[in-house]
Every structure is written in structure tokens, then in C-alpha cells.
Design a protein around this motif. Structure first.
Motif, PDB file in Angstrom:
ATOM      1  N   GLU A 398       0.845  -1.194   0.000  1.00 37.38           N
ATOM      2  CA  GLU A 398       0.000   0.000   0.000  1.00 37.38           C
ATOM      3  C   GLU A 398       0.878   1.239   0.000  1.00 37.38           C
ATOM      4  O   GLU A 398       1.878   1.306   0.713  1.00 37.38           O
ATOM      5  CB  GLU A 398      -0.902  -0.035   1.246  1.00 37.38           C
ATOM      6  CG  GLU A 398      -1.886   1.099   1.333  1.00 37.38           C
ATOM      7  CD  GLU A 398      -2.736   0.990   2.598  1.00 37.38           C
ATOM      8  OE1 GLU A 398      -3.389   1.988   2.949  1.00 37.38           O
ATOM      9  OE2 GLU A 398      -2.721  -0.090   3.230  1.00 37.38           O
ATOM     10  N   SER A 431       5.687   6.060  11.260  1.00 38.22           N
ATOM     11  CA  SER A 431       5.298   5.913   9.855  1.00 38.22           C
ATOM     12  C   SER A 431       6.528   5.348   9.146  1.00 38.22           C
ATOM     13  O   SER A 431       7.623   5.898   9.275  1.00 38.22           O
ATOM     14  CB  SER A 431       4.918   7.253   9.240  1.00 38.22           C
ATOM     15  OG  SER A 431       3.786   7.799   9.892  1.00 38.22           O
ATOM     16  N   ARG A 441       5.997  -6.615   2.433  1.00 39.44           N
ATOM     17  CA  ARG A 441       5.201  -7.806   2.745  1.00 39.44           C
ATOM     18  C   ARG A 441       5.769  -8.572   3.933  1.00 39.44           C
ATOM     19  O   ARG A 441       5.024  -9.055   4.795  1.00 39.44           O
ATOM     20  CB  ARG A 441       5.123  -8.699   1.504  1.00 39.44           C
ATOM     21  CG  ARG A 441       4.147  -8.209   0.447  1.00 39.44           C
ATOM     22  CD  ARG A 441       3.983  -9.235  -0.674  1.00 39.44           C
ATOM     23  NE  ARG A 441       5.145  -9.229  -1.541  1.00 39.44           N
ATOM     24  CZ  ARG A 441       5.215  -8.555  -2.686  1.00 39.44           C
ATOM     25  NH1 ARG A 441       4.201  -7.835  -3.094  1.00 39.44           N
ATOM     26  NH2 ARG A 441       6.298  -8.604  -3.442  1.00 39.44           N
ATOM     27  N   ALA A 444       5.009  -7.113   7.401  1.00 37.42           N
ATOM     28  CA  ALA A 444       3.629  -7.289   7.861  1.00 37.42           C
ATOM     29  C   ALA A 444       3.482  -8.548   8.704  1.00 37.42           C
ATOM     30  O   ALA A 444       2.650  -8.612   9.614  1.00 37.42           O
ATOM     31  CB  ALA A 444       2.684  -7.330   6.667  1.00 37.42           C
ATOM     32  N   LYS A 449       3.430  -2.123  10.020  1.00 38.68           N
ATOM     33  CA  LYS A 449       2.742  -1.595   8.857  1.00 38.68           C
ATOM     34  C   LYS A 449       3.719  -0.724   8.079  1.00 38.68           C
ATOM     35  O   LYS A 449       4.064   0.388   8.495  1.00 38.68           O
ATOM     36  CB  LYS A 449       1.529  -0.768   9.270  1.00 38.68           C
ATOM     37  CG  LYS A 449       0.748  -0.165   8.097  1.00 38.68           C
ATOM     38  CD  LYS A 449       0.175  -1.241   7.195  1.00 38.68           C
ATOM     39  CE  LYS A 449      -0.654  -0.650   6.053  1.00 38.68           C
ATOM     40  NZ  LYS A 449      -1.170  -1.689   5.151  1.00 38.68           N
ATOM     41  N   TYR A 451       4.637   1.036   4.379  1.00 39.17           N
ATOM     42  CA  TYR A 451       4.038   1.489   3.129  1.00 39.17           C
ATOM     43  C   TYR A 451       5.092   1.506   2.029  1.00 39.17           C
ATOM     44  O   TYR A 451       6.274   1.729   2.285  1.00 39.17           O
ATOM     45  CB  TYR A 451       3.435   2.888   3.296  1.00 39.17           C
ATOM     46  CG  TYR A 451       2.276   2.932   4.257  1.00 39.17           C
ATOM     47  CD1 TYR A 451       0.963   2.779   3.806  1.00 39.17           C
ATOM     48  CD2 TYR A 451       2.488   3.106   5.617  1.00 39.17           C
ATOM     49  CE1 TYR A 451      -0.099   2.802   4.703  1.00 39.17           C
ATOM     50  CE2 TYR A 451       1.433   3.129   6.509  1.00 39.17           C
ATOM     51  CZ  TYR A 451       0.141   2.974   6.043  1.00 39.17           C
ATOM     52  OH  TYR A 451      -0.914   3.003   6.925  1.00 39.17           O
TER      53      TYR A 451
END
Length: 602
Positions: A398, A431, A441, A444, A449, A451
């Protein structure tokens, strides 16, 4: 007193070693790889080149042990449970590729005007990929244990298992006048092969580990080396007596010893012999190329190489895509496995003995196989240099959209993961962005998380919430990218503190001049800790070690400050080792917050 024959043999050995020592570094230097260097050296010194070494067949036969030892080492890396998990790829993917390629290559031969029996033998021989070349390229790339490498290894193992059935088919195709020379019945050969495989498995399960324990207690290194060679060569001999591939026997022996506590010792003992003999094998292949045959039938051989390699590559690509491989992996497999292999020589020799193919066809097909083996490293090198890299799959990742964390981490590799622990313990809201979809991936799975985004782009920095962050940690393993990130971050968010990973001293200076707040050379702190431990090991007290550490840091700080002062530098507080250097404050930023010295060194 040495005889003339002994001197001749010694000259041959020196010639072989000298050719390898000269050619291989040269070819690796120009980016063509070691395999092509060996092949070119063999062609140059062989009977059809300068004629310095005449007996290419004997050298090739002896050097096949290099392939055998290579497969033994690969077997040591594969536990039986892992090999069992690959059974679908070995028998499913392997059989599909072999069957379709054999049909297509046979059709190419029939279309060229050859009888179907000859076309099948030639096509089946070309299906058998060169284990030596493919495994060497995979080893140089470090891909043997990667998923795409494992699929290729699985197919090679299945092809090794095919040598007995193919020899039986050749005997079936033999004309009536060759029947007396045919081998034993198929059921007898299959039974002998299974018996040999069972004997090897039994020896591996119940004899090898006790043997190595006894030898280890004797503490004789040379005996352990001899035992390692005995295991490899004995397994190869047992499989050959059973009519199977010698390489397959060595591989099975390696698998049986993969969970042994002596695994690493065995690998270390075999490795020097493996490398030398494998290089000798490639030299032998180069020497086996009959230039007289190539000159006589150059049109047929040239068209044969192109047609067979293209047909096989297209078939491999189609099978790979059908099995769900990505386009890049399918092209890579087709490029790497499009050549014929060393087991084709065995098949052609048997077909010649049973009069299935003529001597001229045997000579032409041998030349085609050798040329295809020589071309493969060139094709691999050309693809590596000129082919466009396929974009990584972005499934499951994402892009950032107006993130609001008070700590922004750019790059979540080893450094980023460790650097995140302190802010997390402090209760910070993170972040995280990274430009590698696999990193996104994998993170995760551990609850992070991450991005997807390139932090060197100003729009990505804005979307990642750089303007809302109090601290930006730049942890990327790329000098140019880190520099661009600092430039854009300073322009987009001048009040945010920048903590940046630097590659070396010069990179650190460049980042300081771009007004990074804290620059940490990626190896400096680890090297300082190692030096401190060395001082303690020499008998120093903790206080003495701390004083020496401070002295080294102080000298480094002074040198760094002098180098920094030599350029145009307008920055804020920069912690250099244990000394804090304060430059005139910038009025467009908020006041500096005191930071403990141990958190801000370079």
C-alpha cells in the motif's frame, strides 16, 4: 629419475592449470563469467586449437567427478524433509518440461528431414540440460537456495533420473543387426538401479555417521578428508554400477548426510576438489569441440544450435508460465536451461554403439551440444546487461497517504528495524516507508505496517507525513538515495530533525553540508566497540578502555570538524563523537532540544 612419459603428463597438467589461471580471471573481468573462460581455454589448448593437450576425452571423463562433487555439496544443503517438499516440482514440473521439450525437439528433427528415431534420440539428448553449467551459474549468482533456483534444481534432478529410461529406449530403437550388442532387459536394469539406490540409502542412514564419529575421535584431518572423498566417490561408483547417474548418487549421499553434525566439515573438505575438478570438466568440454566437424558441417551445426536452443527455450518459458512462475523467472529459466548437457554424450555414445545414429550425426550433435553449452554464459551475460528489470509485484502493498506519525522511518532493512526499537519503546507513533515490495510484505508478518514508496521523491515524503514528523530516520542502504532524501526533506520540512545513515566518511561530510542534524556512519560505532573489546582483552581496565575510546573519538571528531569547515556548512548542533559543536542558530527553526551525547555520534 622421471621418464619421458612422466614429463609429458606433467607438461599437460601445467598447461591445463596455466590456461585456467589466465583465461578465467580475464573472462570474469570482462563480465562473461568463469564457465566461458574455462570453455575458451579448453578450446585454445585442445587438439583442435593449439594442440597442447591431446586427450580431451580422458580429461572429460575424469573431470565429471567435479559435477559429482558439486551435486554432493548441493545435497548437503537439502534436508530429506525439504527434498520431500520439492517432490511436486521434481516429478510434476520436471516431467512436464522434459516431456514437452522432447516432443517439440523431436518435431524439429523430423521437420529437418531426419528419421523419427534419430530425431528422438537427438532431441532427448538435447533435453538433458547441463547440470554443471546451470549449477555453476546459480552458485555464482547465489540463487541455488532461492525459490527460482530450487525449481531449476528440481528439474535437473528429474533429468538425472531419466538417463536409465532413455538408455532403455535407445536399446528398444536399435535395429535388428544391433540386437546382440544390446544391454540387459529393462526390468533387470531397473531392479539393479533400485537395489543400488537402496544400498546407498541404508549406508547413509546406518553407517556414515558412526564412521565419521570414529574418525573424528582419531583427530586426523587428512583421514577425514579421505573419508569425505570416499563417501562421494563410493556413492558415485555404486550408482554407476546400478546404471544410474553418478551425480545422482552423490546428491543422495549428500541429502542423507545433510542433518549430520559433520555436514560443514564434509563440505569444507570437498569444496577444493569440487572447484578444481569442475573447472577441469569445463576445460574438457572446450577441448572436445571438433573444429574440423564444425568447419565441414557449419550450416547444419549452426542452424541446429539456433533451432534447438530456441525451441527448448520457448518450451521452458511456456511450461514455467503455465506452472505459475513470473515472466522474469520464466525468461531466466529459459535462458539458463536452453542448452544441451553432458549426459547427452552418454546417450549419443550408446546410440552410436547400437547403430541408432551414424558417426557423422554423433559428431554433429556433439558439436551442437558443446556450442550450446559455450553460448549459454554469453546469453546469460547479455540478458543481465541489456534486459530491462521487470517491475516487482505490488500485490499486498500500500502506498502512503497523508500519514501522521511523529517519527518517519525511510528504509526498513536491518538498520531501520533496529533503529525503530528505541522510538517504539518511547511510545512514538511510527510511519514507515520502503521501496522494496518484499520488505513491505515481510514486515507485515511481524506486525509492522510498512508502506511502499520511494523516499527520494518529494511527493512521497509529503504523503508519508514528513511535515508532521518530529524526526525522520533515513536508513536506506543507498548513498545517492540518502543524499536526495536529505535534500528533499530539508526543503519540504525545514524544522524536522534528520537522523541519517551514512555509508562512509565522505558521504557523512556531504550529508552534514546538506544540513542533516545527525549523521551516523554505518560501521563507525561497531568498529569502536570491537576496538574497545580488543583493548579489554589486552588487559586494560574498563576506565582505561573508556579513556582510549574517548581519545580515538576526539581525534576523529577534530579531523571531521576540520574537513567540514573546509566546505560551505551552515548547520545546527552536530554531535561528533563526544564533542558537541554548536553553529550559529537558524532563526527559521524551533530551538534545539538537548540530546545526550551517546545518542548522536557519528
Amino acid at each position: 629419475m622421471s621418464t619421458e612419459g612422466d614429463a609429458s603428463q606433467l607438461i599437460g597438467m601445467v598447461t591445463l592449470l596455466g590456461a585456467a589461471v589466465v583465461a578465467v580471471p580475464l573472462f570474469k573481468r570482462i563480465g562473461l563469467g568463469s564457465v566461458l573462460g574455462y570453455l575458451a581455454a579448453g578450446l585454445a589448448i585442445g587438439p583442435y586449437g593449439l594442440g597442447l593437450v591431446a586427450d580431451a576425452r580422458t580429461i572429460l571423463h575424469v573431470a565429471e567427478l567435479g559435477v559429482v562433487m558439486f551435486l554432493f555439496i548441493i545435497g548437503l544443503e537439502m534436508k530429506p524433509s525439504h527434498l520431500w517438499n520439492l517432490r511436486g516440482q521434481i516429478f510434476g514440473l520436471g516431467s512436464l518440461q522434459v516431456a514437452l521439450c522432447a516432443l517439440l525437439l523431436t518435431a524439429v528433427g523430423v521437420g529437418s528431414g531426419f528419421p523419427w528415431q534419430v530425431a528422438f534420440v537427438c532431441g532427448a539428448g538435447f533435453v538433458l540440460t547441463s547440470t554443471a553449467i546451470v549449477m555453476q551459474v546459480l552458485a555464482e549468482r547465489g540463487d541455488i537456495l532461492a525459490p527460482r533456483g530450487q525449481r531449476i534444481v528440481s528439474i535437473l534432478l528429474f533429468e538425472d533420473l531419466l538417463i536409465v529410461p532413455l538408455l532403455a529406449v535407445v536399446a528398444f530403437l536399435a535395429p535388428a543387426d544391433a540386437a546382440p550388442a544390446a544391454a540387459a532387459p529393462l526390468w533387470q536394469r531397473a531392479g539393479t538401479g533400485l537395489l543400488s539406490l537402496g544400498a546407498l540409502a541404508a549406508a547413509g542412514l546406518w553407517l556414515l555417521n558412526p564412521l565419521f564419529r570414529v574418525l573424528a575421535k582419531a583427530k586426523a584431518r587428512e583421514v577425514m578428508t579421505a573419508a569425505a572423498l570416499l563417501v562421494v566417490l563410493g556413492a558415485a561408483l555404486l550408482m554407476e554400477l546400478g546404471g544410474l547417474s553418478m551425480a545422482m548418487g552423490a546428491f543422495v549421499a549428500g541429502v542423507l548426510l545433510s542433518e549430520s553434525s559433520f555436514r560443514h566439515q564434509l563440505e569444507a573438505d570437498i569444496e577444493p576438489f569440487r572447484g578444481l575438478l569442475l573447472g577441469l570438466f569445463f576445460l574438457g568440454v572446450g577441448m572436445a569441440l571438433d573444429l574440423d566437424v564444425v568447419a565441414r558441417d557449419w550450416r547444419l551445426i549452426g542452424l541446429g544450435v539456433i533451432a534447438l536452443m530456441l525451441a527448448k527455450a520457448l518450451c521452458i518459458y511456456g511450461v514455467a508460465r503455465l506452472a505459475g512462475s513470473s515472466r522474469a523467472d520464466a525468461i531466466d529459466r529459459a535462458t539458463l536451461m536452453a542448452q544441451g548437457g553432458e549426459f547427452a554424450f552418454v546417450l549419443f555414445a550408446e546410440a552410436l554403439r547400437l547403430k541408432v545414429i551414424s558417426p557423422s550425426i554423433n559428431a554433429d550433435m556433439t558439436a551442437i551440444i558443446v556450442l550450446s553449452m559455450a553460448i549459454t554464459p554469453l546469453v546469460v551475460a547479455a540478458r543481465k546487461r541489456y534486459a530491462r528489470a521487470e517491475a516487482a509485484s505490488l500485490d499486498g502493498v500500500e502506498a502512503p497517504q497523508d500519514l501522521r506519525g511523529n517519527v518517519l522511518i525511510i528504509g526498513f532493512g536491518r538498520v531501520g528495524q533496529i533503529a525503530s526499537q528505541g522510538p517504539l519503546a518511547r511510545g512514538a507513533e511510527l510511519s514507515i516507508i520502503d521501496n522494496d515490495p518484499d520488505v513491505v510484505r515481510n514486515a507485515a508478518r511481524y506486525g509492522f505496517k510498512v508502506y511502499f514508496g520511494d523516499g527520494a521523491r518529494a511527493d512521497v515524503l509529503r504523503a508519508a507525513g514528513a511535515r508532521h514528523a518530529r524526526v525522520i530516520l533515513v536508513c536506506v542502504d543507498d548513498q545517492a538515495a540518502a543524499t536526495r532524501i536529505v535534500e528533499n526533506a530539508r526543503r519540504e520540512c525545514p524544522r524536522t530533525r534528520l537522523v541519517v545513515r551514512a555509508f562512509d566518511r565522505e558521504h557523512a561530510l556531504a550529508l552534514v553540508r546538506l544540513d542533516a542534524d545527525h549523521v551516523i556512519r554505518e560501521t563507525f560505532e561497531a568498529a569502536m566497540l570491537m576496538g574497545r573489546q580488543a583493548v579489554l582483552a589486552l588487559g586494560a581496565t574498563d576506565q582505561e578502555a573508556d579513556d582510549l575510546d574517548a581519545e580515538v573519538r576526539g581525534r576523529d571528531t577534530e579531523r571531521f570538524a576540520l574537513e567540514t569547515a573546509g566546505g560551505t556548512f551552515a548547520g545546527r548542533a552536530l554531535l561528533l563523537g563526544n564533542i558537541e559543536r554548536i553553529d550559529p542558530p537558524r532563526h527559521d527553526r524551533k530551538p534545539d532540544v538537548p540530546v545526550p551525547p551517546e545518542n548522536g555520534g557519528i
